[in-house]
Design an enzyme around this catalytic site. Structure first.
Site, PDB file in Angstrom:
ATOM      1  N   ARG A 142      -0.222   7.634   1.873  1.00 14.55           N
ATOM      2  CA  ARG A 142       0.213   8.283   3.111  1.00 14.55           C
ATOM      3  C   ARG A 142       0.870   9.635   2.897  1.00 14.55           C
ATOM      4  O   ARG A 142       1.251  10.278   3.870  1.00 14.55           O
ATOM      5  CB  ARG A 142       1.094   7.340   3.920  1.00 14.55           C
ATOM      6  CG  ARG A 142       0.350   6.060   4.248  1.00 14.55           C
ATOM      7  CD  ARG A 142       0.903   5.197   5.319  1.00 14.55           C
ATOM      8  NE  ARG A 142      -0.126   4.230   5.651  1.00 14.55           N
ATOM      9  CZ  ARG A 142      -0.320   3.070   5.013  1.00 14.55           C
ATOM     10  NH1 ARG A 142       0.475   2.692   4.046  1.00 14.55           N
ATOM     11  NH2 ARG A 142      -1.319   2.287   5.341  1.00 14.55           N
ATOM     12  N   THR A 186       1.834   2.830  -1.485  1.00 11.79           N
ATOM     13  CA  THR A 186       0.963   3.491  -0.512  1.00 11.79           C
ATOM     14  C   THR A 186       1.732   4.489   0.340  1.00 11.79           C
ATOM     15  O   THR A 186       1.142   5.271   1.063  1.00 11.79           O
ATOM     16  CB  THR A 186       0.320   2.442   0.427  1.00 11.79           C
ATOM     17  OG1 THR A 186       1.352   1.636   0.981  1.00 11.79           O
ATOM     18  CG2 THR A 186      -0.661   1.555  -0.325  1.00 11.79           C
ATOM     19  N   GLY A 202       3.028  -4.565  -1.114  1.00 14.24           N
ATOM     20  CA  GLY A 202       2.667  -5.811  -1.783  1.00 14.24           C
ATOM     21  C   GLY A 202       3.154  -7.050  -1.061  1.00 14.24           C
ATOM     22  O   GLY A 202       3.207  -8.136  -1.644  1.00 14.24           O
ATOM     23  N   GLY A 203       3.479  -6.896   0.228  1.00 15.60           N
ATOM     24  CA  GLY A 203       4.006  -8.017   1.011  1.00 15.60           C
ATOM     25  C   GLY A 203       3.051  -9.195   1.134  1.00 15.60           C
ATOM     26  O   GLY A 203       3.459 -10.289   1.512  1.00 15.60           O
ATOM     27  N   ASN A 272       6.681  -7.753   6.456  1.00 21.84           N
ATOM     28  CA  ASN A 272       6.681  -9.185   6.748  1.00 21.84           C
ATOM     29  C   ASN A 272       7.301 -10.003   5.622  1.00 21.84           C
ATOM     30  O   ASN A 272       7.402  -9.555   4.483  1.00 21.84           O
ATOM     31  CB  ASN A 272       5.242  -9.674   6.981  1.00 21.84           C
ATOM     32  CG  ASN A 272       4.355  -9.455   5.765  1.00 21.84           C
ATOM     33  OD1 ASN A 272       3.783  -8.386   5.619  1.00 21.84           O
ATOM     34  ND2 ASN A 272       4.255 -10.428   4.876  1.00 21.84           N
ATOM     35  N   ASP A 315       3.370 -12.158  10.454  1.00 22.21           N
ATOM     36  CA  ASP A 315       3.007 -10.886   9.830  1.00 22.21           C
ATOM     37  C   ASP A 315       3.487  -9.708  10.680  1.00 22.21           C
ATOM     38  O   ASP A 315       2.816  -8.690  10.782  1.00 22.21           O
ATOM     39  CB  ASP A 315       1.478 -10.818   9.624  1.00 22.21           C
ATOM     40  CG  ASP A 315       1.059  -9.748   8.631  1.00 22.21           C
ATOM     41  OD1 ASP A 315       1.891  -9.357   7.791  1.00 22.21           O
ATOM     42  OD2 ASP A 315      -0.101  -9.304   8.698  1.00 22.21           O
TER      43      ASP A 315
END
Ligand SMILES: [Cu+2]
Length: 689
Positions: A142, A186, A202-203, A272, A315
């Site tokens: 991003r 990211t 990595g959630g 999340n 989520d």
């Protein structure tokens, strides 16, 4: 310091600490850069969110509501095929300083361009491992940060990298984790006062979220502010005693932090809880998942938190960047912070203490004892930007509303999947006092099935899939920051809470990209469309504006979004009033209903996954076979996939890269299937007698 050093060592230590803190107070490393990013952007666009507030509001007004109709393409540059392929998204916000643009692609490759002409000045190819198997939701980066003459960014392989701004040469590279353990990067970092602040993704892989601070000059790690408490730490009483579930409980930081230099706090939102859809083993509120947090900018010490969703099983990340803004409420000047959640609400707080600024009520919610659901959930005063109840669909017995429950029978819920607001930023315009909120409208069938934790593997505990043929649309909404109510709202043909976002200016404008390739200028006050331009690729990234040699430009990266299915590309577009470049032909639009696409291949019994870098697709997506045929799926991609019947009647199980799995179809019927870890991948098998 060791205990045996004794008195003189202790005195020396204290003196050294005093000296260090005096030095850092006295001499900021790049005071000019810090000064510039403390104010709204003008000539340059210096941080991912424009400045330290993430408002994405520019003071430029050469282009304004009266002349924006004359805006034309100034230049368009293709980035040599970087991030070009179906597995990538192009969501980066470009940065501009002194006439040079810095942009990063979905492959973590960085390009410096002449911001007036689009000419490539230097390029840095990341060489990032294409076999990284812990990418959740498309290959995406991003954005970058600037400062001290360097360009800073994170990579998928969990390295933080600094390049020389002038040459693109590597200055330092620091691994802050291992991708093999589920950690990727990211989000764009921010730079302030000699420090780089960066989140971690990595959630969906059982990680322990954290903000990492690094020394900008040399790249050493200064501290980590964990978003999940270790046993015994503050907040650990919101996890089951005697367990270590919090150590893999997710709470990733998906987006760019904001920083208030006066309060000395750095702010961010968390993702999340993990596992996503299974709360059965993690009784409690599960701090600090799905929260807005503030920590001390020097030490990382906890300052405050506000949890948007207790004991998240839906989520419901807080994935959009936090936005700092100053306002007046009941005649009192207030320091605000806001974040648009996946619940569809904007959460508006006092950034000095994390308390609601407009009002947020705790209300009782439906209960499912097996999921250990929280008794109450926070309901912000004001309006949600997307519907919060699912409409009934054939084949599904239950259609429910936000915070309702599910177990092992699929239940339709909304918001879901990638909406309300997911990664898209929400700008704030101090002239209108409005937040501009992108939203996704989509219904998912939620199911819990339970997962065992395995290091570096998906850890979802269930799934949510949009039923075949169900609509997927969006909203774009102006929310009044003083009331949290809708001022105006536009429905969108495509999901908009995912990759897009917008940018707003003192010229009274709002620039917004679209998944169908159109780039729009709206009146920031009324939402009226004043201009549009077809860029030829999915325009799913947030735009910026800047000035070179007295000329204002507007720029956007256009390369599509893997999760939305918009047209892939590798282009950067810039626009100005003197532009000469014309629009491109419209690309294929993204799907507006969920389900498999493409022609039906008669007699095909082989399905390939991940061919030609199109990671998340079955090819052919739709086949027709005779009863008794064995169908073989072969994975040529980089990630493990599955082919799983929508109604869980059959399942290949994990198909690792390079592997094949087969299923024999004896019973005639029409079978829709998805990939369990990537439920936006659809296939169809028609079995005939
Ligand atoms: Cu998959």
């Amino acid at each position: 310091m060791k205990a045996k050093e004794g008195h003189s060592g202790l005195v020396f230590g204290i003196l050294a600490a005093m000296l260090c803190s005096m030095v850092s107070l006295a001499w900021a490393v790049d005071p000019e850069f810090d000064r510039l990013q403390r104010q709204s952007p003008g000539k340059d666009w210096l941080t991912n969110g424009g400045d330290l507030t993430n408002q994405r509001y520019s003071t430029l007004k050469q282009i304004n509501t009266s002349n924006v109709k004359q805006l034309k393409g100034a230049w368009m540059t293709r980035l040599k095929g970087s991030g070009l392929g179906g597995k990538y998204s192009f969501e980066a916000t470009p940065l501009v300083k002194d006439g040079v643009m810095y942009v990063i692609t979905g492959n973590d490759d960085v390009f410096a361009l002449n911001a007036r002409t689009g000419e490539i000045l230097w390029e840095y190819w990341s060489g990032v491992d294409q076999k990284i198997s812990t990418v959740c939701c498309g290959w995406v980066n991003r954005g970058v940060a600037l400062g001290e003459g360097k360009v800073f960014f994170g990579q998928f392989d969990a390295n933080v990298v600094a390049l020389d701004m002038k040459t693109g040469k590597l200055v330092w590279k620091t691994p802050i984790e291992q991708w093999e353990h589920g950690y990727t990067i990211t989000s764009a970092p921010i730079y302030y006062d000699g420090t780089i602040y960066i989140g971690i993704s990595g959630g969906e892989f059982g990680i322990r979220g954290r903000l990492t601070a690094l020394n900008a000059e040399r790249g050493e790690i200064l501290w980590r502010a964990y978003t999940l408490p270790a046993p015994g730490e503050f907040g650990s009483d919101t996890w089951p005693a005697g367990t270590d579930h919090s150590m893999r409980g997710g709470a990733a930081i998906w987006n760019t932090p904001a920083l208030d230099p006066e309060l000395g706090l750095v702010y961010f939102a968390t993702g999340n809880c993990g596992p996503d859809y299974d709360g059965s083993m993690r009784e409690g509120d599960n701090l600090f998942c799905a929260s807005i947090m503030a920590v001390n900018a020097k030490t990382g010490a906890y300052a405050w938190h506000f949890q948007q969703v207790h004991h998240d099983i839906w989520d419901y990340d807080a994935a959009s960047p936090v936005v700092l803004f100053d306002t007046v409420i009941d005649g009192q000047p207030r320091k605000g912070i806001a974040e648009a959640g996946r619940t569809g609400w904007v959460y508006i707080l006092d950034r000095t203490n994390g308390k609601p600024l407009i009002g947020i009520e705790e209300r009782p919610v439906p209960q499912e004892p097996r999921q250990k659901t929280a008794k109450t959930q926070p309901f912000p005063v004001g309006d949600a930007t997307v519907p919060q109840c699912a409409a009934p669909l054939p084949g599904y017995p239950e259609a429910r509303c936000i915070f309702d429950v599910f177990w092992e029978t699929p239940v339709l819920m909304q918001p879901s999947g990638i909406g309300g607001t997911n990664w898209s930023p929400m700008p704030y315009n101090p002239d209108t006092g409005y937040f501009y909120v992108p939203g996704t409208v989509r219904t998912s069938a939620f199911t819990r099935y339970g997962d065992k934790f395995k290091l570096g593997k998906r850890y979802d505990g269930g799934s949510q899939a949009a039923p075949i043929g169900s609509p997927q649309t969006g909203t774009f909404t102006a929310i009044d920051s003083k009331t949290n109510k809708i001022v105006w709202q536009q429905t969108q043909p495509y999901r908009t809470g995912q990759g897009g976002g917008s940018m707003t200016t003192a010229g009274g404008l709002l620039f917004r990209g679209g998944s169908d390739g159109n780039f729009h200028a709206l009146d920031a006050r009324t939402g009226e469309e004043l201009w549009r331009f077809q860029t030829g690729f999915g325009a799913d990234a947030p735009a910026i504006t800047y000035e070179v040699d007295g000329e204002q430009f507007v720029a956007i990266t256009t390369g599509g979004n893997q999760s939305i299915g918009s047209a892939n590309g590798d282009a950067v577009w810039a626009f100005s009033l003197k532009g000469q470049v014309h629009a491109l032909w419209p690309p294929p639009p993204p799907p507006t209903v969920a389900g498999p696409t493409g022609p039906i291949a008669a007699g095909a019994d082989k399905v390939e996954i991940g061919v030609n870098n199109i990671e998340y697709r079955y090819g052919p997506g739709r086949i027709r076979i005779k009863a008794g045929t064995t169908v073989t799926w072969t994975n040529s991609g980089d990630l493990p996939h599955t082919a799983t019947d929508m109604e869980f009647k059959w399942d290949t199980g994990d198909i690792d890269p390079g592997q094949s799995k087969a299923v024999t179809f004896d019973a005639p019927g029409n079978y829709y299937y998805i990939c369990r870890p990537h439920p936006w991948m659809y296939g169809q098998i028609i079995v005939e007698q």
